[in-house]
Design an enzyme around this catalytic site. Structure first.
Site, PDB file in Angstrom:
ATOM      1  N   TYR A 163     -52.234  50.340 -52.204  1.00 30.99           N
ATOM      2  CA  TYR A 163     -53.598  50.368 -52.030  1.00 30.99           C
ATOM      3  C   TYR A 163     -53.973  51.610 -51.278  1.00 30.99           C
ATOM      4  O   TYR A 163     -53.200  51.932 -50.490  1.00 30.99           O
ATOM      5  CB  TYR A 163     -54.207  49.084 -51.385  1.00 30.99           C
ATOM      6  CG  TYR A 163     -54.386  47.820 -52.053  1.00 30.99           C
ATOM      7  CD1 TYR A 163     -55.493  47.511 -52.831  1.00 30.99           C
ATOM      8  CD2 TYR A 163     -53.149  47.191 -52.175  1.00 30.99           C
ATOM      9  CE1 TYR A 163     -55.557  46.275 -53.613  1.00 30.99           C
ATOM     10  CE2 TYR A 163     -53.258  45.784 -52.815  1.00 30.99           C
ATOM     11  CZ  TYR A 163     -54.381  45.352 -53.643  1.00 30.99           C
ATOM     12  OH  TYR A 163     -54.526  44.304 -54.367  1.00 30.99           O
ATOM     13  N   TYR A 201     -46.676  43.823 -55.652  1.00 35.98           N
ATOM     14  CA  TYR A 201     -46.217  44.606 -54.265  1.00 35.98           C
ATOM     15  C   TYR A 201     -45.749  43.139 -53.616  1.00 35.98           C
ATOM     16  O   TYR A 201     -46.287  42.189 -53.740  1.00 35.98           O
ATOM     17  CB  TYR A 201     -47.156  45.285 -53.811  1.00 35.98           C
ATOM     18  CG  TYR A 201     -48.591  44.592 -53.666  1.00 35.98           C
ATOM     19  CD1 TYR A 201     -48.742  44.028 -52.534  1.00 35.98           C
ATOM     20  CD2 TYR A 201     -49.489  44.769 -54.563  1.00 35.98           C
ATOM     21  CE1 TYR A 201     -49.864  43.118 -52.298  1.00 35.98           C
ATOM     22  CE2 TYR A 201     -50.795  44.112 -54.512  1.00 35.98           C
ATOM     23  CZ  TYR A 201     -51.117  43.094 -53.430  1.00 35.98           C
ATOM     24  OH  TYR A 201     -52.219  42.548 -53.073  1.00 35.98           O
ATOM     25  N   ARG A 236     -46.733  39.570 -54.855  1.00 41.32           N
ATOM     26  CA  ARG A 236     -47.917  39.305 -55.547  1.00 41.32           C
ATOM     27  C   ARG A 236     -47.822  39.840 -57.002  1.00 41.32           C
ATOM     28  O   ARG A 236     -47.595  40.890 -57.303  1.00 41.32           O
ATOM     29  CB  ARG A 236     -49.382  40.179 -54.973  1.00 41.32           C
ATOM     30  CG  ARG A 236     -49.657  39.779 -53.443  1.00 41.32           C
ATOM     31  CD  ARG A 236     -50.033  38.266 -53.405  1.00 41.32           C
ATOM     32  NE  ARG A 236     -50.648  37.555 -54.459  1.00 41.32           N
ATOM     33  CZ  ARG A 236     -51.902  37.846 -54.924  1.00 41.32           C
ATOM     34  NH1 ARG A 236     -52.856  38.433 -54.130  1.00 41.32           N
ATOM     35  NH2 ARG A 236     -52.331  36.901 -55.666  1.00 41.32           N
ATOM     36  N   HIS A 242     -52.575  42.190 -60.249  1.00 46.56           N
ATOM     37  CA  HIS A 242     -53.935  41.519 -60.140  1.00 46.56           C
ATOM     38  C   HIS A 242     -54.867  42.605 -59.910  1.00 46.56           C
ATOM     39  O   HIS A 242     -54.696  43.597 -59.287  1.00 46.56           O
ATOM     40  CB  HIS A 242     -53.861  40.471 -59.003  1.00 46.56           C
ATOM     41  CG  HIS A 242     -53.779  40.734 -57.649  1.00 46.56           C
ATOM     42  ND1 HIS A 242     -52.495  41.096 -57.201  1.00 46.56           N
ATOM     43  CD2 HIS A 242     -54.536  41.118 -56.943  1.00 46.56           C
ATOM     44  CE1 HIS A 242     -52.462  41.661 -55.751  1.00 46.56           C
ATOM     45  NE2 HIS A 242     -53.856  41.540 -55.741  1.00 46.56           N
ATOM     46  N   HIS A 284     -58.532  42.657 -58.163  1.00 49.83           N
ATOM     47  CA  HIS A 284     -59.924  41.649 -57.458  1.00 49.83           C
ATOM     48  C   HIS A 284     -61.299  41.882 -58.251  1.00 49.83           C
ATOM     49  O   HIS A 284     -61.580  43.036 -58.275  1.00 49.83           O
ATOM     50  CB  HIS A 284     -59.716  42.232 -56.013  1.00 49.83           C
ATOM     51  CG  HIS A 284     -58.601  42.078 -55.109  1.00 49.83           C
ATOM     52  ND1 HIS A 284     -58.270  40.819 -54.451  1.00 49.83           N
ATOM     53  CD2 HIS A 284     -57.463  42.802 -55.196  1.00 49.83           C
ATOM     54  CE1 HIS A 284     -57.154  40.740 -53.763  1.00 49.83           C
ATOM     55  NE2 HIS A 284     -56.510  41.957 -54.311  1.00 49.83           N
TER      56      HIS A 284
END
Lengths: 280, 212
Positions: free
Chosen positions: A146, A185, A195, A198, A200
Site C-alpha cells: 500500500y 500480502y 490476506r 482484495h 476495499h
C-alpha cells in the site's frame, strides 16, 4: 403493547422495555400538532440490520478486534430523521480521472500488474438500484504494497500507482473502475497470516444508517479459505457475496479482464402511518 | 391510502469487513501522506457564510487496553443550526442551507490520537414521533482496523442540559450513567468553543453505540 392512534405504527420493536415505554408516553397525546407530525415523521424506515450477515464485533480469530470491540450490546434505536438522512454527493465534486486507478496517479507510464475492470451495481435491500451514490475504493499494488506510511512490506511502491479511486453510481446504480489486480500480502495476525487479494469499498447509500465499508475478493483465490478477516463472517453464503465473479462479457477483448461485484445496502420498509399523508 | 408494510423482495445486505489499517489511502489520502485528488473531503465543514455557532470537536478513541488509537476513521452527520438535515427526507420547516452538507470526515492523528472536526452547532431536530424534539446532537460513525462493522453513536452537548434531560434517545438508555458517555463537555478559550468527545470502544467507560 397498546398504541395510541396518533402514534406511527411501530414495526420493528427496539426490544428494550424502556424504549417501548417512552414510545408510548410520546404517542399518548392526541393530534394537537397533527400538521407538524405529517410533515416531520420518518417516511420510510430501514429494515433492521441483519446482524447474522455481518461479523460480530468480537472475533478472536482476528486478534485486533479483541480490544476494539464493544462488550455491551448495541442499544437498539428506531429511525428518526437523524438515521434516515445522510450525506449526498454530486459528480462535479470528483475529478475526471478519480475512478481510473491506472491513470489517476501515474506520471511516467502505467502501473505494473494485471489490468482489470471492476464493475457492478449498488442496490438496496429491495433490489432497487441506488443511483448517485458515492463509491470509494482503495487497494494494494500488484506486489501487495500500500502507498501508506505505515506499510513496510518488502514489495516495492509502484511510482505510477496511488491505489485509490472514487465514483458516483449512474442512474441505474452502476459503477465501474479500471485498476490493476492487487497482490496478496502478509499481516501480523498469526506469524504466517496472508490476506487474499482484495479491494476495499466504502459506500454511502442515501441514509447514514446504510453506511458500509467492506472488502471485495477475487473468484478462485485459494487464500480466501485461510483468511482470518473473512473468517469473522459467520455465514458462508454471506462470504460468497464478497467474492467478485470473473465477468468475461465485460472484459475488453485483447486488453483486460473484468470482475463483477454488486453491493447491497439496507433497504427501507414502506410503512403505513395512519397519521401521515401517503405519497406526499 | 393504505399500503402493505412490506413490499417486493428482500435482498440480503452485503456483509461488512474491517476498514483495515490503510483506510486513510481511500478515504483521507492526505493523512496517508499523499496527494491524489484535487478535491478532498475533510473535517472542516462550515464555510464562512453558514449560519450557526462555530465549534470545534476534539477527542480520542480508546481501545480496551486504554490506548488512544491512532488509525480510526471518524465521520459525522448533523443538521444545520436550524435543526434541518440537508436531505430530501427532511421536510421540517427550518431553513435549509444547501451550502452546508453537514457531513465531516477525519481520522485520529497518527501521532497524538486526537481527531478534530470544525463545524457549527446543530439545532434540535424533530423526533421520531414528530412532536418531541431531540436535543441537538451529532451522529458519529467510526471504522478502523479491528472494527468489523462500523460503530454508530451520537454526541450531545453538555450545555444543553434541559434538552438532554428530555431527549427521547438519551432517555431510552437504561442506565443514566451510560447516557453520560454521549455528552461532550464544552470549553471556551479566546472565544473559541471546543467540545471534547472521547469514545471508549470497551472497558468501564464504554461508549453507548447504537444499532439503528
Amino acid at each position: 403493547m397498546p398504541k395510541a392512534s396518533a402514534a406511527p405504527t411501530v414495526l420493528h420493536g427496539a426490544g428494550q422495555e424502556r424504549g417501548q415505554k417512552t414510545g408510548n408516553a410520546e404517542g399518548r397525546r392526541g393530534g394537537r400538532h397533527a400538521d407538524e407530525v405529517r410533515r416531520s415523521t420518518v417516511d420510510a424506515e430501514f429494515h433492521q440490520r441483519d446482524r447474522n450477515i455481518h461479523p460480530p464485533a468480537h472475533t478472536p480469530v482476528y486478534k485486533t478486534s479483541v480490544l476494539r470491540s464493544p462488550r455491551i450490546p448495541l442499544w437498539s434505536l428506531q429511525n428518526s430523521l437523524s438515521e434516515v438522512t445522510g450525506p449526498i454527493f454530486s459528480p462535479d465534486e470528483l475529478g475526471p480521472d478519480d475512478h481510473d486507478l491506472l491513470h489517476n496517479y501515474a506520471t511516467d507510464g502505467e502501473p505494473i500488474g494485471e489490468q482489470i475492470i471492476v464493475h457492478g451495481y449498488v442496490l438496496d435491500g429491495n433490489g432497487k438500484p441506488i443511483s448517485g451514490t458515492l463509491v470509494e475504493v482503495w487497494q494494494a499494488n500488484a506486489g501487495g504494497r500500500y502507498r501508506h506510511r505505515n506499510d513496510t512490506y518488502i514489495a516495492a511502491i509502484d511510482p505510477n500507482f496511488g491505489g485509490c479511486g472514487r465514483m458516483i453510481t449512474d442512474e441505474n446504480g452502476h459503477y465501474f473502475f479500471r485498476t490493476i489486480k492487487p497482490g496478496a500480502y502478509p499481516f501480523r495476525n498469526h506469524v504466517n497470516s496472508w490476506r487474499p487479494a482484495h479491494i476495499h469499498f466504502s459506500v454511502f447509500g442515501t441514509a447514514f444508517v446504510q453506511r458500509l465499508i467492506t472488502q471485495m475478493y477475487f473468484e478462485g483465490d485459494p487464500l480466501i479459505a485461510h483468511d482470518s478477516i473473512i473468517a469473522t463472517i459467520p455465514d458462508k453464503t454471506a462470504v460468497d457475496r464478497l467474492v467478485a465473479r470473473l465477468d468475461l462479457n465485460a472484459a475488453l477483448p485483447l486488453e483486460c479482464l473484468a470482475y463483477r461485484f454488486d453491493i447491497v445496502l439496507r433497504g427501507t420498509r414502506q410503512t403505513l402511518f395512519e397519521n401521515k399523508l401517503q405519497g406526499s | 391510502m393504505r399500503s402493505m408494510p412490506f413490499g417486493g423482495s428482500y435482498v440480503p445486505e452485503t456483509p461488512s469487513q474491517t476498514a483495515g489499517p490503510y483506510v486513510h489511502i481511500g478515504l483521507i489520502p492526505k493523512q496517508a501522506g499523499f496527494d491524489i485528488f484535487e478535491n478532498n473531503f475533510g473535517g472542516d465543514i462550515a464555510g464562512p457564510r453558514v449560519p450557526g455557532e462555530r465549534i470545534t470537536i476534539k477527542g480520542r478513541v480508546f481501545d480496551g487496553a486504554g490506548l488512544a488509537t491512532r488509525d480510526v476513521l471518524v465521520e459525522t452527520w448533523q443538521a444545520n443550526a436550524a435543526g434541518r438535515y440537508n436531505h430530501s427526507a427532511d421536510r421540517q420547516q427550518g431553513a435549509l442551507d444547501k451550502s452546508f452538507r453537514g457531513w465531516a470526515r477525519t481520522g485520529t492523528d497518527f501521532a497524538t490520537g486526537v481527531y478534530t472536526i470544525r463545524t457549527i452547532k446543530p439545532g434540535a431536530v424533530i423526533g421520531r414521533k414528530g412532536r418531541k424534539r431531540m436535543a441537538p446532537h451529532i451522529n458519529f460513525w467510526i471504522a478502523s482496523r479491528g472494527i468489523n462493522i462500523g460503530l454508530a453513536t451520537r454526541m450531545y452537548f453538555a450545555d444543553e442540559e434541559a434538552a438532554n434531560a428530555a431527549d427521547p434517545v438519551l432517555n431510552i438508555i437504561e442506565q443514566p450513567e451510560r447516557r453520560k458517555t454521549l455528552i461532550a463537555p464544552r470549553s471556551e478559550r479566546d472565544g473559541n468553543v471546543t467540545y471534547t468527545f472521547d469514545i471508549y470502544l470497551q472497558g468501564e467507560r464504554e461508549t453507548v453505540f447504537f444499532d439503528a
